[in-house]
Motif scaffolding. Sequence first.
Motif, PDB file in Angstrom:
ATOM      1  N   VAL A  46       0.851  -1.199   0.000  1.00  0.00           N
ATOM      2  CA  VAL A  46       0.000   0.000   0.000  1.00  0.00           C
ATOM      3  C   VAL A  46       0.883   1.244   0.000  1.00  0.00           C
ATOM      4  N   SER A  47       1.910   1.258   0.833  1.00  0.00           N
ATOM      5  CA  SER A  47       2.816   2.410   0.923  1.00  0.00           C
ATOM      6  C   SER A  47       3.497   2.698  -0.409  1.00  0.00           C
ATOM      7  N   ASP A  48       3.935   1.650  -1.101  1.00  0.00           N
ATOM      8  CA  ASP A  48       4.575   1.831  -2.404  1.00  0.00           C
ATOM      9  C   ASP A  48       3.614   2.461  -3.411  1.00  0.00           C
ATOM     10  N   VAL A  49       2.394   1.930  -3.481  1.00  0.00           N
ATOM     11  CA  VAL A  49       1.399   2.459  -4.423  1.00  0.00           C
ATOM     12  C   VAL A  49       1.079   3.914  -4.087  1.00  0.00           C
ATOM     13  N   LEU A  50       0.918   4.204  -2.802  1.00  0.00           N
ATOM     14  CA  LEU A  50       0.580   5.568  -2.403  1.00  0.00           C
ATOM     15  C   LEU A  50       1.719   6.548  -2.657  1.00  0.00           C
ATOM     16  N   LEU A  51       2.955   6.121  -2.456  1.00  0.00           N
ATOM     17  CA  LEU A  51       4.097   6.990  -2.729  1.00  0.00           C
ATOM     18  C   LEU A  51       4.158   7.345  -4.210  1.00  0.00           C
ATOM     19  N   ALA A  52       4.064   6.344  -5.065  1.00  0.00           N
ATOM     20  CA  ALA A  52       4.125   6.600  -6.510  1.00  0.00           C
ATOM     21  C   ALA A  52       2.953   7.472  -6.963  1.00  0.00           C
ATOM     22  N   THR A  53       1.766   7.181  -6.448  1.00  0.00           N
ATOM     23  CA  THR A  53       0.583   7.958  -6.816  1.00  0.00           C
ATOM     24  C   THR A  53       0.719   9.404  -6.357  1.00  0.00           C
ATOM     25  N   SER A  54       1.219   9.609  -5.149  1.00  0.00           N
ATOM     26  CA  SER A  54       1.410  10.969  -4.634  1.00  0.00           C
ATOM     27  C   SER A  54       2.388  11.754  -5.499  1.00  0.00           C
ATOM     28  N   GLU A  55       3.462  11.110  -5.906  1.00  0.00           N
ATOM     29  CA  GLU A  55       4.452  11.783  -6.760  1.00  0.00           C
ATOM     30  C   GLU A  55       3.841  12.166  -8.106  1.00  0.00           C
ATOM     31  N   ALA A  56       3.064  11.251  -8.696  1.00  0.00           N
ATOM     32  CA  ALA A  56       2.439  11.544  -9.979  1.00  0.00           C
ATOM     33  C   ALA A  56       1.400  12.655  -9.845  1.00  0.00           C
ATOM     34  N   CYS A  57       0.637  12.632  -8.757  1.00  0.00           N
ATOM     35  CA  CYS A  57      -0.351  13.697  -8.518  1.00  0.00           C
ATOM     36  C   CYS A  57       0.345  15.045  -8.316  1.00  0.00           C
ATOM     37  N   ALA A  58       1.452  15.048  -7.576  1.00  0.00           N
ATOM     38  CA  ALA A  58       2.199  16.296  -7.358  1.00  0.00           C
ATOM     39  C   ALA A  58       2.672  16.862  -8.696  1.00  0.00           C
ATOM     40  N   ASN A  59       3.101  15.986  -9.603  1.00  0.00           N
ATOM     41  CA  ASN A  59       3.511  16.456 -10.931  1.00  0.00           C
ATOM     42  C   ASN A  59       2.327  17.024 -11.707  1.00  0.00           C
ATOM     43  N   ALA A  60       1.159  16.398 -11.586  1.00  0.00           N
ATOM     44  CA  ALA A  60      -0.034  16.907 -12.265  1.00  0.00           C
ATOM     45  C   ALA A  60      -0.425  18.271 -11.704  1.00  0.00           C
TER      46      ALA A  60
END
Length: 158
Positions: A46-60
Motif C-alpha cells: 500500500v505504501s509503495d502504491v501511495l508513494l508513486a501515486t502521490s508523486e504523480a499527482c504532485a507532478n499533475a
Amino acid sequence: MTFNTGRGPVDIEFSLALPRDAIGIPLVRRVLGEALRSLGVTESCVSDVLLATSEACANAVRHGGPAERYRVTVAIGEGRCEVRIIDCGHGLNTIPRQYPPGDAEHGRGILIMQSVVDEISFDITPGRGTTVRLSKELSWDEDAVARFLTLDRQLAAV
C-alpha cells in the motif's frame, strides 16, 4: 493472487476528478489506501502504491496547467493495482534517467515512482497533457486469504 468471491475476481474501479491543487493529494491517498487495505493488501505494498501515486499527482498539480483539474483513475483486480493520473497540461519534455544532484529541489519524483512500482509509462501529448500509468502486483496479508475464503463459503451457502 486473485481472490474469487463467487462472482469472479475482485475488481474495483473508481475515478476522482480533483482541483489542480495540492489539497486533493491527501484525498487520493485516503481513498486508494483504504480500498487496498480493505482487500487485505500488505501495508508495505500500500505504501509503495501511495508513494508513486502521490508523486504523480504532485507532478499533475505542478505541471498540469492551464487546466484547473486533473483526474485519477484506479483499477484493482487480477492481483494488480493500476493507477492513471491524467492532466491537461503542456506535457513533459523528457523523462530523467538518473537522480539529479543532491542540492536540486526538483526532479526525483519520476525516479522514485520507478523504484516502487512494477511498471510505469507516460503518454505525453505536447499541448494536450500527460497520462502517467502506474502498475503494481499486489501482495496480500496472510489473514486476507482466510477472509476471502470465508466470504467464498458464505456466498456459496446463499
